[in-house]
Scaffold this active site. Structure first.
Site, PDB file in Angstrom:
ATOM      1  N   LYS A  44       2.381  -3.533   7.163  1.00 30.80           N
ATOM      2  CA  LYS A  44       2.725  -3.519   5.863  1.00 30.80           C
ATOM      3  C   LYS A  44       4.047  -3.095   5.479  1.00 30.80           C
ATOM      4  O   LYS A  44       4.662  -3.582   4.617  1.00 30.80           O
ATOM      5  CB  LYS A  44       1.507  -2.674   5.016  1.00 30.80           C
ATOM      6  CG  LYS A  44       0.204  -3.038   5.049  1.00 30.80           C
ATOM      7  CD  LYS A  44      -0.137  -4.539   4.673  1.00 30.80           C
ATOM      8  CE  LYS A  44       0.050  -4.695   2.983  1.00 30.80           C
ATOM      9  NZ  LYS A  44      -0.084  -5.864   2.432  1.00 30.80           N
ATOM     10  N   THR A  82       0.850  -1.249  -0.125  1.00 28.85           N
ATOM     11  CA  THR A  82      -0.092  -0.009  -0.066  1.00 28.85           C
ATOM     12  C   THR A  82       0.891   1.321  -0.035  1.00 28.85           C
ATOM     13  O   THR A  82       2.190   1.352   0.518  1.00 28.85           O
ATOM     14  CB  THR A  82      -0.779   0.041   1.222  1.00 28.85           C
ATOM     15  OG1 THR A  82      -1.537   1.402   1.421  1.00 28.85           O
ATOM     16  CG2 THR A  82      -0.092  -0.456   2.577  1.00 28.85           C
ATOM     17  N   ASP A  83       0.259   2.377  -0.467  1.00 33.57           N
ATOM     18  CA  ASP A  83       1.034   3.546  -0.459  1.00 33.57           C
ATOM     19  C   ASP A  83       1.271   4.099   1.048  1.00 33.57           C
ATOM     20  O   ASP A  83       1.789   5.171   1.227  1.00 33.57           O
ATOM     21  CB  ASP A  83       0.323   4.637  -1.280  1.00 33.57           C
ATOM     22  CG  ASP A  83      -1.256   5.040  -1.036  1.00 33.57           C
ATOM     23  OD1 ASP A  83      -1.784   4.197  -0.115  1.00 33.57           O
ATOM     24  OD2 ASP A  83      -1.627   5.676  -1.625  1.00 33.57           O
ATOM     25  N   TYR A 120      -1.591  -0.691  11.124  1.00 36.09           N
ATOM     26  CA  TYR A 120      -1.693  -1.478   9.881  1.00 36.09           C
ATOM     27  C   TYR A 120      -0.594  -1.065   8.998  1.00 36.09           C
ATOM     28  O   TYR A 120       0.114  -1.841   8.518  1.00 36.09           O
ATOM     29  CB  TYR A 120      -3.153  -1.076   9.271  1.00 36.09           C
ATOM     30  CG  TYR A 120      -3.251  -1.238   7.665  1.00 36.09           C
ATOM     31  CD1 TYR A 120      -3.349  -2.664   7.087  1.00 36.09           C
ATOM     32  CD2 TYR A 120      -3.273  -0.183   7.018  1.00 36.09           C
ATOM     33  CE1 TYR A 120      -3.093  -2.966   5.957  1.00 36.09           C
ATOM     34  CE2 TYR A 120      -3.256  -0.573   5.427  1.00 36.09           C
ATOM     35  CZ  TYR A 120      -3.248  -1.651   5.208  1.00 36.09           C
ATOM     36  OH  TYR A 120      -3.116  -2.108   3.717  1.00 36.09           O
TER      37      TYR A 120
HETATM   38  P1  NAD Z   1      -9.710  -7.509   2.683  1.00 30.95           P
HETATM   39  O1  NAD Z   1      -9.497  -7.056   4.155  1.00 30.95           O
HETATM   40  O2  NAD Z   1     -10.806  -7.112   1.754  1.00 30.95           O
HETATM   41  O3  NAD Z   1      -9.219  -9.094   2.390  1.00 30.95           O
HETATM   42  C1  NAD Z   1      -8.018  -9.648   2.843  1.00 30.95           C
HETATM   43  C2  NAD Z   1      -8.013 -11.258   2.723  1.00 30.95           C
HETATM   44  O4  NAD Z   1      -7.304 -11.689   3.306  1.00 30.95           O
HETATM   45  C3  NAD Z   1      -9.590 -11.719   3.191  1.00 30.95           C
HETATM   46  O5  NAD Z   1     -10.314 -12.536   2.245  1.00 30.95           O
HETATM   47  C4  NAD Z   1      -9.037 -12.532   4.400  1.00 30.95           C
HETATM   48  O6  NAD Z   1     -10.043 -13.582   4.617  1.00 30.95           O
HETATM   49  C5  NAD Z   1      -7.933 -12.977   3.933  1.00 30.95           C
HETATM   50  N1  NAD Z   1      -6.658 -13.313   4.898  1.00 30.95           N
HETATM   51  C6  NAD Z   1      -6.605 -12.629   6.230  1.00 30.95           C
HETATM   52  N2  NAD Z   1      -5.691 -12.765   6.998  1.00 30.95           N
HETATM   53  C7  NAD Z   1      -5.404 -14.375   6.472  1.00 30.95           C
HETATM   54  C8  NAD Z   1      -4.577 -15.045   6.760  1.00 30.95           C
HETATM   55  N3  NAD Z   1      -3.823 -15.085   7.862  1.00 30.95           N
HETATM   56  N4  NAD Z   1      -4.365 -16.141   5.812  1.00 30.95           N
HETATM   57  C9  NAD Z   1      -5.017 -16.441   4.717  1.00 30.95           C
HETATM   58  N5  NAD Z   1      -5.796 -15.507   4.408  1.00 30.95           N
HETATM   59  C10 NAD Z   1      -6.032 -14.407   5.146  1.00 30.95           C
HETATM   60  O7  NAD Z   1      -8.120  -6.590   2.033  1.00 30.95           O
HETATM   61  P2  NAD Z   1      -8.052  -5.795   0.565  1.00 30.95           P
HETATM   62  O8  NAD Z   1      -8.646  -4.561   0.570  1.00 30.95           O
HETATM   63  O9  NAD Z   1      -8.675  -6.691  -0.708  1.00 30.95           O
HETATM   64  O10 NAD Z   1      -6.736  -5.793   0.447  1.00 30.95           O
HETATM   65  C11 NAD Z   1      -5.663  -6.796  -0.088  1.00 30.95           C
HETATM   66  C12 NAD Z   1      -4.359  -6.333  -0.023  1.00 30.95           C
HETATM   67  O11 NAD Z   1      -4.141  -5.193  -0.828  1.00 30.95           O
HETATM   68  C13 NAD Z   1      -3.938  -6.089   1.303  1.00 30.95           C
HETATM   69  O12 NAD Z   1      -2.254  -6.630   1.350  1.00 30.95           O
HETATM   70  C14 NAD Z   1      -3.794  -4.752   1.419  1.00 30.95           C
HETATM   71  O13 NAD Z   1      -2.586  -4.129   2.274  1.00 30.95           O
HETATM   72  C15 NAD Z   1      -3.272  -4.346  -0.189  1.00 30.95           C
HETATM   73  N6  NAD Z   1      -3.994  -2.901  -0.413  1.00 30.95           N
HETATM   74  C16 NAD Z   1      -5.075  -2.631  -0.219  1.00 30.95           C
HETATM   75  C17 NAD Z   1      -5.472  -1.263  -0.861  1.00 30.95           C
HETATM   76  C18 NAD Z   1      -7.309  -0.945  -0.602  1.00 30.95           C
HETATM   77  O14 NAD Z   1      -7.590   0.111  -0.890  1.00 30.95           O
HETATM   78  N7  NAD Z   1      -8.143  -1.785  -0.076  1.00 30.95           N
HETATM   79  C19 NAD Z   1      -4.907  -0.421  -1.408  1.00 30.95           C
HETATM   80  C20 NAD Z   1      -3.636  -0.926  -1.507  1.00 30.95           C
HETATM   81  C21 NAD Z   1      -3.210  -2.066  -1.026  1.00 30.95           C
HETATM   82  O1  TDX Z   2     -16.809   5.939   7.629  1.00 34.36           O
HETATM   83  C1  TDX Z   2     -15.804   6.733   7.124  1.00 34.36           C
HETATM   84  N1  TDX Z   2     -15.479   7.741   7.195  1.00 34.36           N
HETATM   85  C2  TDX Z   2     -14.541   8.515   6.595  1.00 34.36           C
HETATM   86  O2  TDX Z   2     -14.539   9.845   6.483  1.00 34.36           O
HETATM   87  C3  TDX Z   2     -14.651   5.549   6.895  1.00 34.36           C
HETATM   88  C4  TDX Z   2     -14.826   4.168   7.007  1.00 34.36           C
HETATM   89  C5  TDX Z   2     -13.679   6.293   6.513  1.00 34.36           C
HETATM   90  N2  TDX Z   2     -13.532   7.659   6.355  1.00 34.36           N
HETATM   91  C6  TDX Z   2     -12.264   8.402   5.818  1.00 34.36           C
HETATM   92  C7  TDX Z   2     -10.969   7.879   6.455  1.00 34.36           C
HETATM   93  C8  TDX Z   2      -9.861   7.776   5.061  1.00 34.36           C
HETATM   94  O3  TDX Z   2      -9.465   9.117   5.057  1.00 34.36           O
HETATM   95  O4  TDX Z   2     -12.327   7.756   4.459  1.00 34.36           O
HETATM   96  C9  TDX Z   2     -11.015   7.682   3.973  1.00 34.36           C
HETATM   97  C10 TDX Z   2     -10.741   6.169   3.383  1.00 34.36           C
HETATM   98  O5  TDX Z   2     -10.906   5.286   4.578  1.00 34.36           O
HETATM   99  P1  TDX Z   2     -10.574   3.567   4.532  1.00 34.36           P
HETATM  100  O6  TDX Z   2     -11.664   3.230   3.487  1.00 34.36           O
HETATM  101  O7  TDX Z   2     -10.769   3.263   5.911  1.00 34.36           O
HETATM  102  O8  TDX Z   2      -9.273   3.486   3.757  1.00 34.36           O
HETATM  103  P2  TDX Z   2      -7.796   4.058   4.247  1.00 34.36           P
HETATM  104  O9  TDX Z   2      -7.661   4.034   5.767  1.00 34.36           O
HETATM  105  O10 TDX Z   2      -7.511   5.259   3.265  1.00 34.36           O
HETATM  106  O11 TDX Z   2      -6.958   2.673   4.028  1.00 34.36           O
HETATM  107  C11 TDX Z   2      -7.294   2.023   2.525  1.00 34.36           C
HETATM  108  O12 TDX Z   2      -6.316   2.284   1.533  1.00 34.36           O
HETATM  109  C12 TDX Z   2      -5.126   1.869   1.633  1.00 34.36           C
HETATM  110  C13 TDX Z   2      -7.288   0.661   2.808  1.00 34.36           C
HETATM  111  O13 TDX Z   2      -8.352   0.267   3.684  1.00 34.36           O
HETATM  112  C14 TDX Z   2      -6.005   0.050   3.001  1.00 34.36           C
HETATM  113  O14 TDX Z   2      -6.050  -1.554   3.035  1.00 34.36           O
HETATM  114  C15 TDX Z   2      -5.280   0.385   2.011  1.00 34.36           C
HETATM  115  O15 TDX Z   2      -3.788   0.069   2.169  1.00 34.36           O
END
Ligand code: NAD
Ligand code: TDX
Length: 332
Positions: free
Chosen positions: A152, A121-122, A148
């Site tokens: 990472k 992640t960034d 978190y």
């Molecule tokens: P998510 O929470 O939706 O999914 C995580 C998945 O990992 C789930 O299916 C969970 O069951 C599984 N998991 C958790 N612990 C585990 C373990 N010990 N063994 C096996 N499986 C396990 O997360 P996401 O938002 O899809 O993020 C996926 C990846 O992308 C992460 O590594 C996160 O850091 C990275 N990432 C997410 C974002 C974002 O915006 N969501 C942005 C950049 C990077």
């Molecule tokens: O109800 C809300 N209201 C609100 O203002 C929630 C849930 C979040 N927020 C704000 C917090 C953040 O500034 O919105 C922004 C986005 O929040 P999240 O969806 O929780 O994301 P963020 O904390 O930015 O992290 C996400 O992007 C990077 C992913 O959850 C991470 O897994 C990824 O690494």
């Protein structure tokens, strides 16, 4: 054709990647996922049975991981505890999965000499001022803020060390905030969409001036496939689609697209240590590997995402009340 192991493939971005791979390539996919609260098998319905298999298990289970690595050509590692608010409430699972889990996978990659791609992640770079003309690049120093993002960052550093010390064939990508289908309703965009569907007012943390750099999950998937195909071993690639928006603007857009007044939301307690702004410069990925995002229009991508949540209430409804009850205890 490659045999891929995708960890965390039942989560948001992992499941989008599995759908993308199976419809754009002839690769075979095995998903390893623990099915925590964030994993959902319903996100993997309708996939071709001859090229897809699901294994329930923990990435920190060395025996199982060893068995699975023996039968694949490459591993794409998405599994993680991913939510900042949860990490502020209880950091321990973040250490177990993001650090020990990644370590377990790296040891197997080392033993089996399997190509490894680590998804990150960034947020490892910390945050930027709103008026900073710079964006994150691959050489920005690590400066994570939350439990978190610090886990990472730790996992990224483990990957770099296993490349240098043991010759593991790994690449890393650090992506900005994803949106799209199959995202858990604890996250910002799906929480607000499902709030509006349920007649609950959207909740904006603090003033809502925090900026996130939005990318569609499908663009993240195409970038990861590009890196798997053409990335240089040991290299880090930043993934982003020039999608900077402040949270207030995103909430107002969701409300407008859903036929509500743009100011029909509430300001709630801010997140502790809330990162102000993320912004990605993805020049290396674009120029060296020739990747381009396809979802240039955020409003159109958001409208399609709203439609997805409207049409897939059985997918998210079972988790909605629990998420809102948790947030209520935090004043969010
Ligand atoms: P998510 O929470 O939706 O999914 C995580 C998945 O990992 C789930 O299916 C969970 O069951 C599984 N998991 C958790 N612990 C585990 C373990 N010990 N063994 C096996 N499986 C396990 O997360 P996401 O938002 O899809 O993020 C996926 C990846 O992308 C992460 O590594 C996160 O850091 C990275 N990432 C997410 C974002 C974002 O915006 N969501 C942005 C950049 C990077
Ligand atoms: O109800 C809300 N209201 C609100 O203002 C929630 C849930 C979040 N927020 C704000 C917090 C953040 O500034 O919105 C922004 C986005 O929040 P999240 O969806 O929780 O994301 P963020 O904390 O930015 O992290 C996400 O992007 C990077 C992913 O959850 C991470 O897994 C990824 O690494």
């Amino acid at each position: 054709m490659m045999r891929l192991l995708v960890t965390g493939g039942a989560g948001f971005i992992g499941s989008n990647f599995v759908h993308h791979v199976l419809s754009h390539t002839d690769h075979e996919v095995t998903v390893l996922d623990k099915l925590t609260y964030a994993g959902n098998l319903a996100s993997l319905e309708g996939l071709p049975a001859d090229r897809f298999r699901f294994v329930k298990g923990d990435i920190a289970d060395a025996g199982l991981v060893d068995e699975l690595f023996a039968g694949v050509d490459a591993v794409v590692h998405y599994a993680a505890e991913s939510h900042n608010d949860n990490s502020l409430d209880d950091p321990r699972p973040f250490l177990d999965t993001n650090i020990i889990g990644t370590y377990t996978l790296l040891e197997a990659a080392r033993k089996h000499e399997v190509r490894f791609h680590h998804i990150s992640t960034d947020e490892v770079y910390g945050d930027l001022e709103l008026d900073d003309p710079e964006r994150f690049t691959e050489t920005t120093p690590y400066n994570p803020s939350s439990p978190y993002s610090s886990t990472k960052a730790g996992s990224d550093l483990l990957v770099r060390a296993w490349v240098r010390s043991f010759g593991v064939q790994a690449t890393i990508s650090n992506c900005s905030n994803n949106y799209g289908p199959y995202q858990h309703v604890e996250k910002f965009i799906p929480r607000q969409i499902t709030n509006v569907i349920r007649g609950i007012r959207p909740k904006l943390y603090g003033k809502g001036e925090n900026v996130r750099d939005w990318i569609h999950a499908d663009d993240h998937s195409s970038a990861v496939l590009t890196i798997l195909d053409k990335g240089q071993i040991g290299q880090t690639y930043l993934i982003g689609a020039d999608g900077e928006k402040d949270n207030k603007t995103v909430v107002e857009l969701i409300l407008t697209l859903m036929g509500q007044a743009p100011d029909a939301y509430d300001h709630v307690t801010d997140r502790t240590g809330h990162d102000l702004r993320y912004a990605i410069d993805s020049t290396r990925l674009r120029e060296e590997l020739g990747w381009t995002p396809q979802y240039a229009d955020f409003e159109a991508g958001l409208a399609a995402t709203i439609d997805w949540y409207r049409n897939n209430e059985p997918w998210w409804a079972p988790t909605k009340d629990g998420v809102e009850a948790f947030y209520a205890t935090k004043g969010h």
